[in-house]
Structure formats: structure tokens, C-alpha cells
Design a protein around this motif. Structure first.
Motif, short mmCIF file in Angstrom:
data_model
loop_
_atom_site.label_atom_id
_atom_site.label_comp_id
_atom_site.label_asym_id
_atom_site.label_seq_id
_atom_site.Cartn_x
_atom_site.Cartn_y
_atom_site.Cartn_z
N ILE A 36 0.85 -1.19 0.00
CA ILE A 36 0.00 0.00 0.00
C ILE A 36 0.89 1.24 0.00
O ILE A 36 1.69 1.43 0.91
CB ILE A 36 -0.93 0.01 1.23
CG1 ILE A 36 -1.77 -1.26 1.26
CG2 ILE A 36 -1.80 1.26 1.24
CD1 ILE A 36 -2.56 -1.45 2.51
N ARG A 38 1.30 5.62 -1.44
CA ARG A 38 0.55 6.88 -1.55
C ARG A 38 -0.33 6.92 -2.79
O ARG A 38 -1.43 7.44 -2.75
CB ARG A 38 1.51 8.06 -1.59
CG ARG A 38 2.19 8.33 -0.30
CD ARG A 38 2.94 9.62 -0.29
NE ARG A 38 3.75 9.81 -1.49
CZ ARG A 38 4.57 10.81 -1.67
NH1 ARG A 38 4.71 11.72 -0.73
NH2 ARG A 38 5.28 10.92 -2.76
N ARG A 40 -0.84 4.10 -5.04
CA ARG A 40 -1.28 2.83 -5.61
C ARG A 40 -1.31 1.73 -4.56
O ARG A 40 -0.73 1.84 -3.50
CB ARG A 40 -0.35 2.43 -6.74
CG ARG A 40 1.06 2.21 -6.24
CD ARG A 40 2.04 2.05 -7.34
NE ARG A 40 3.37 1.89 -6.74
CZ ARG A 40 4.40 1.40 -7.36
NH1 ARG A 40 4.28 1.02 -8.61
NH2 ARG A 40 5.56 1.28 -6.76
N ILE A 41 -1.97 0.65 -4.94
CA ILE A 41 -2.00 -0.58 -4.15
C ILE A 41 -1.59 -1.69 -5.10
O ILE A 41 -2.04 -1.75 -6.24
CB ILE A 41 -3.41 -0.84 -3.59
CG1 ILE A 41 -3.80 0.27 -2.61
CG2 ILE A 41 -3.49 -2.20 -2.93
CD1 ILE A 41 -5.21 0.14 -2.08
N LYS A 57 -4.54 2.00 -9.04
CA LYS A 57 -4.48 3.33 -8.46
C LYS A 57 -5.55 3.43 -7.38
O LYS A 57 -6.55 2.71 -7.41
CB LYS A 57 -4.73 4.39 -9.53
CG LYS A 57 -3.66 4.45 -10.58
CD LYS A 57 -3.99 5.50 -11.61
CE LYS A 57 -2.94 5.51 -12.70
NZ LYS A 57 -3.25 6.47 -13.75
N TRP A 58 -5.34 4.34 -6.44
CA TRP A 58 -6.33 4.53 -5.37
C TRP A 58 -7.70 4.85 -5.94
O TRP A 58 -8.71 4.37 -5.42
CB TRP A 58 -5.87 5.65 -4.43
CG TRP A 58 -4.96 5.13 -3.36
CD1 TRP A 58 -3.62 5.31 -3.27
CD2 TRP A 58 -5.33 4.34 -2.24
NE1 TRP A 58 -3.12 4.68 -2.16
CE2 TRP A 58 -4.16 4.08 -1.49
CE3 TRP A 58 -6.53 3.81 -1.77
CZ2 TRP A 58 -4.16 3.33 -0.34
CZ3 TRP A 58 -6.53 3.07 -0.60
CH2 TRP A 58 -5.36 2.84 0.09
N THR A 59 -7.77 5.63 -7.01
CA THR A 59 -9.07 5.98 -7.59
C THR A 59 -9.80 4.74 -8.09
O THR A 59 -11.02 4.64 -7.95
CB THR A 59 -8.91 6.99 -8.74
OG1 THR A 59 -7.94 6.50 -9.67
CG2 THR A 59 -8.45 8.35 -8.21
N ILE A 62 -11.03 2.77 -4.90
CA ILE A 62 -12.19 3.46 -4.30
C ILE A 62 -13.43 3.24 -5.16
O ILE A 62 -14.51 2.94 -4.64
CB ILE A 62 -11.88 4.95 -4.10
CG1 ILE A 62 -10.80 5.11 -3.02
CG2 ILE A 62 -13.15 5.72 -3.74
CD1 ILE A 62 -10.19 6.50 -2.95
#
Length: 70
Positions: A36, A38, A40-41, A57-59, A62
Motif C-alpha cells: 500500500i 501513496r 497505488r495498491i 491506483k487509489w481511484t 475506491i
């Protein structure tokens, strides 16, 4: 599932390298690592490295959790 943090530096705020979490099934069999960061995961199934893992990507993550994934 058995979840353990492999590396943890203080402070907890994630930097470029992020944090690596080891994931095992309830019997203790290693399944992979979740990295994990900033931006990406990354899921690293088995003994693979983050360079060969599945990156989101975080987006995207989510949107998936909110039911908006493509």
C-alpha cells in the motif's frame, strides 16, 4: 485470514515505498503480499515481487468499493 505487517517505519504516514502487508490463509499458508503506497495498491500473489504484481491506483480501488468499477 492472517494479516501481518512486514515492515513498519515511524511515522505511519505512507511515503513512496509504502507499507507491505503479508497475507496468509487461516491455516497459515502464505497467499501473497499487499503493498500500500501513496498513489497505488499492489497485490503480489505468492512469492512475486511488487514489480510483477497487480497494480491499481487509489481511484480505481475506491471506485471498486463504491460499486463504480468498470
Amino acid at each position: 485470514m492472517k494479516i501481518s505487517i512486514k515492515k513498519m517505519n515511524t511515522p505511519i504516514e505512507l511515503k513512496n515505498n509504502g507499507i507491505e502487508i503479508e497475507v496468509k490463509d487461516p491455516k497459515g499458508v502464505f497467499l501473497g503480499d499487499l503493498v500500500i503506497g501513496r498513489g497505488r495498491i499492489i497485490w503480489c500473489k505468492g512469492k512475486t515481487t511488487p514489480e510483477n504484481g497487480i497494480e491499481k491506483k487509489w481511484t480505481e480501488v475506491i471506485a471498486f468499493f463504491e460499486g463504480n468499477s468498470k
